[in-house]
Design a protein around this motif. Structure first.
Motif, PDB file in Angstrom:
ATOM      1  N   GLU A 114       0.607  -1.334  -0.183  1.00 24.30           N
ATOM      2  CA  GLU A 114      -0.133   0.104  -0.039  1.00 24.30           C
ATOM      3  C   GLU A 114       0.673   1.204   0.018  1.00 24.30           C
ATOM      4  O   GLU A 114       0.372   2.316  -0.005  1.00 24.30           O
ATOM      5  N   GLY A 115       2.111   1.074  -0.043  1.00 22.15           N
ATOM      6  CA  GLY A 115       2.953   2.462  -0.139  1.00 22.15           C
ATOM      7  C   GLY A 115       2.920   3.318  -1.305  1.00 22.15           C
ATOM      8  O   GLY A 115       2.691   2.577  -2.446  1.00 22.15           O
ATOM      9  N   PRO A 116       2.844   4.273  -1.179  1.00 27.03           N
ATOM     10  CA  PRO A 116       2.677   5.163  -2.552  1.00 27.03           C
ATOM     11  C   PRO A 116       3.517   4.857  -3.579  1.00 27.03           C
ATOM     12  O   PRO A 116       5.094   4.764  -3.459  1.00 27.03           O
ATOM     13  N   GLY A 117       3.274   4.523  -4.678  1.00 23.69           N
ATOM     14  CA  GLY A 117       3.986   3.916  -5.996  1.00 23.69           C
ATOM     15  C   GLY A 117       4.622   2.768  -5.870  1.00 23.69           C
ATOM     16  O   GLY A 117       5.313   2.184  -6.937  1.00 23.69           O
ATOM     17  N   CYS A 118       4.723   1.804  -4.859  1.00 28.44           N
ATOM     18  CA  CYS A 118       5.063   0.701  -4.597  1.00 28.44           C
ATOM     19  C   CYS A 118       4.159  -0.330  -5.377  1.00 28.44           C
ATOM     20  O   CYS A 118       3.132  -0.463  -5.359  1.00 28.44           O
ATOM     21  N   VAL A 119       4.984  -1.343  -6.123  1.00 30.06           N
ATOM     22  CA  VAL A 119       4.066  -2.139  -6.984  1.00 30.06           C
ATOM     23  C   VAL A 119       4.423  -3.798  -6.375  1.00 30.06           C
ATOM     24  O   VAL A 119       4.203  -4.691  -6.846  1.00 30.06           O
ATOM     25  N   LEU A 120       5.270  -3.799  -5.130  1.00 33.98           N
ATOM     26  CA  LEU A 120       5.499  -5.158  -4.793  1.00 33.98           C
ATOM     27  C   LEU A 120       4.491  -5.840  -4.124  1.00 33.98           C
ATOM     28  O   LEU A 120       3.716  -5.313  -3.657  1.00 33.98           O
ATOM     29  N   LEU A 121       4.665  -7.232  -4.338  1.00 42.24           N
ATOM     30  CA  LEU A 121       3.861  -8.201  -3.855  1.00 42.24           C
ATOM     31  C   LEU A 121       4.409  -8.770  -2.578  1.00 42.24           C
ATOM     32  O   LEU A 121       5.740  -8.928  -2.648  1.00 42.24           O
ATOM     33  N   CYS A 132       5.219  -3.771   1.819  1.00 38.10           N
ATOM     34  CA  CYS A 132       6.269  -4.850   1.581  1.00 38.10           C
ATOM     35  C   CYS A 132       7.120  -4.855   2.576  1.00 38.10           C
ATOM     36  O   CYS A 132       7.684  -5.760   2.945  1.00 38.10           O
ATOM     37  N   ASP A 133       7.629  -3.741   3.301  1.00 38.47           N
ATOM     38  CA  ASP A 133       8.665  -3.595   4.212  1.00 38.47           C
ATOM     39  C   ASP A 133       8.185  -2.298   5.005  1.00 38.47           C
ATOM     40  O   ASP A 133       8.371  -1.247   4.663  1.00 38.47           O
ATOM     41  N   PRO A 134       7.990  -2.629   6.497  1.00 35.80           N
ATOM     42  CA  PRO A 134       7.789  -1.614   7.198  1.00 35.80           C
ATOM     43  C   PRO A 134       8.744  -0.737   7.433  1.00 35.80           C
ATOM     44  O   PRO A 134       8.402   0.554   7.741  1.00 35.80           O
ATOM     45  N   ALA A 135      10.153  -1.107   7.322  1.00 34.40           N
ATOM     46  CA  ALA A 135      11.270  -0.221   7.283  1.00 34.40           C
ATOM     47  C   ALA A 135      11.300   0.803   6.200  1.00 34.40           C
ATOM     48  O   ALA A 135      11.933   1.867   6.465  1.00 34.40           O
ATOM     49  N   THR A 136      10.650   0.551   5.008  1.00 33.19           N
ATOM     50  CA  THR A 136      10.949   1.454   3.819  1.00 33.19           C
ATOM     51  C   THR A 136       9.415   1.826   3.812  1.00 33.19           C
ATOM     52  O   THR A 136       9.113   3.273   3.702  1.00 33.19           O
ATOM     53  N   CYS A 137       8.779   1.345   2.931  1.00 38.78           N
ATOM     54  CA  CYS A 137       7.304   1.543   2.616  1.00 38.78           C
ATOM     55  C   CYS A 137       6.649   2.085   3.861  1.00 38.78           C
ATOM     56  O   CYS A 137       5.849   3.321   3.813  1.00 38.78           O
ATOM     57  N   GLY A 138       6.540   1.398   4.746  1.00 37.77           N
ATOM     58  CA  GLY A 138       5.707   1.871   6.002  1.00 37.77           C
ATOM     59  C   GLY A 138       6.341   3.054   6.506  1.00 37.77           C
ATOM     60  O   GLY A 138       5.320   3.785   7.048  1.00 37.77           O
ATOM     61  N   ASN A 139       7.593   3.108   6.562  1.00 35.98           N
ATOM     62  CA  ASN A 139       8.205   4.601   7.185  1.00 35.98           C
ATOM     63  C   ASN A 139       7.814   5.583   6.418  1.00 35.98           C
ATOM     64  O   ASN A 139       7.447   6.735   6.913  1.00 35.98           O
ATOM     65  N   ARG A 140       7.882   5.573   5.243  1.00 34.07           N
ATOM     66  CA  ARG A 140       7.697   6.650   4.259  1.00 34.07           C
ATOM     67  C   ARG A 140       5.931   6.994   4.555  1.00 34.07           C
ATOM     68  O   ARG A 140       5.724   8.347   4.528  1.00 34.07           O
ATOM     69  N   VAL A 141       5.212   6.106   4.612  1.00 35.65           N
ATOM     70  CA  VAL A 141       3.729   6.494   4.865  1.00 35.65           C
ATOM     71  C   VAL A 141       3.695   7.217   6.455  1.00 35.65           C
ATOM     72  O   VAL A 141       2.876   8.160   6.402  1.00 35.65           O
ATOM     73  N   ARG A 142       4.148   6.593   7.270  1.00 31.68           N
ATOM     74  CA  ARG A 142       4.237   7.286   8.725  1.00 31.68           C
ATOM     75  C   ARG A 142       4.599   8.586   8.750  1.00 31.68           C
ATOM     76  O   ARG A 142       4.271   9.491   9.329  1.00 31.68           O
ATOM     77  N   VAL A 143       5.877   8.947   8.085  1.00 31.44           N
ATOM     78  CA  VAL A 143       6.469  10.137   8.057  1.00 31.44           C
ATOM     79  C   VAL A 143       5.710  11.107   7.284  1.00 31.44           C
ATOM     80  O   VAL A 143       5.656  12.329   7.471  1.00 31.44           O
ATOM     81  N   ALA A 144       5.189  10.896   5.996  1.00 32.06           N
ATOM     82  CA  ALA A 144       4.174  11.591   5.265  1.00 32.06           C
ATOM     83  C   ALA A 144       2.965  12.009   6.223  1.00 32.06           C
ATOM     84  O   ALA A 144       2.681  13.177   6.142  1.00 32.06           O
ATOM     85  N   ARG A 145       2.468  11.104   6.929  1.00 32.10           N
ATOM     86  CA  ARG A 145       1.157  11.387   7.716  1.00 32.10           C
ATOM     87  C   ARG A 145       1.647  12.442   8.806  1.00 32.10           C
ATOM     88  O   ARG A 145       0.956  13.214   8.975  1.00 32.10           O
ATOM     89  N   TYR A 146       2.890  12.065   9.501  1.00 34.13           N
ATOM     90  CA  TYR A 146       3.361  12.976  10.446  1.00 34.13           C
ATOM     91  C   TYR A 146       3.603  14.433   9.884  1.00 34.13           C
ATOM     92  O   TYR A 146       3.158  15.434  10.392  1.00 34.13           O
TER      93      TYR A 146
END
Length: 152
Positions: A114-121, A132-146
């Motif tokens: 569900e990361g913006p622009g990510c197409v990985l399964l 796909c990876d909470p440390a990369t895509c998940g972190n990007r989403v959390r930082v953007a939300r913050y």
């Protein structure tokens, strides 16, 4: 899972297929690129409970049929090998990995990041996992939300 790793060699930013194939000891070919797209489509279709197009996967499997070989190492050991040229064997190995995933209940659990622009399964270890990876895509989403919360 080999099939998921294979599909995920194409990200939104780059195509890592040549490097990944080299790491796996498999040759690159246009047929492998085509198979990757067919595997992705089959996995997404089967995940949703619909019938995927299995014709290209079956053709790849038939191109290098598997056979068992017996050897001795303190006891009888059974190993699996494939007939055919190097390219046909590579296609059959990758199609076989896709077949294993498609035939397993795990295919219904495959998610798209569900990361913006990510197409990985990925197949989540936890049912609520969204990236796909909470440390990369998940972190990007959390930082953007913050950032959005504290922008004003």
């Amino acid at each position: 899972m080999l099939a998921i790793d294979f599909v995920n060699t194409l990200t939104s930013e780059e195509d890592r297929l040549p490097q990944w194939l080299a790491e796996q000891g498999l040759p690159w070919s246009e047929a492998v690129v085509e198979l990757r797209a067919q595997v992705r489509e089959a996995v997404l279709t089967a995940r949703d409970g619909a019938e995927p197009d299995l014709v290209p996967l079956n053709a790849a499997l038939r191109g290098a049929p598997a056979y068992e070989v017996l050897s001795w190492s303190g006891g009888v050991v059974v190993s699996r090998e494939r007939a055919g040229d190097e390219s046909a064997r590579a296609l059959a190995v990758l199609a076989g990995a896709a077949a294993d995933l498609l035939a397993s209940p795990a295919v219904r659990k495959v998610k798209t990041c569900e990361g913006p622009g990510c197409v990985l399964l990925f197949v989540p270890a936890h049912p609520r996992r969204r990236w796909c990876d909470p440390a990369t895509c998940g972190n990007r989403v959390r930082v953007a939300r913050y950032y959005q919360r504290h922008k004003d």
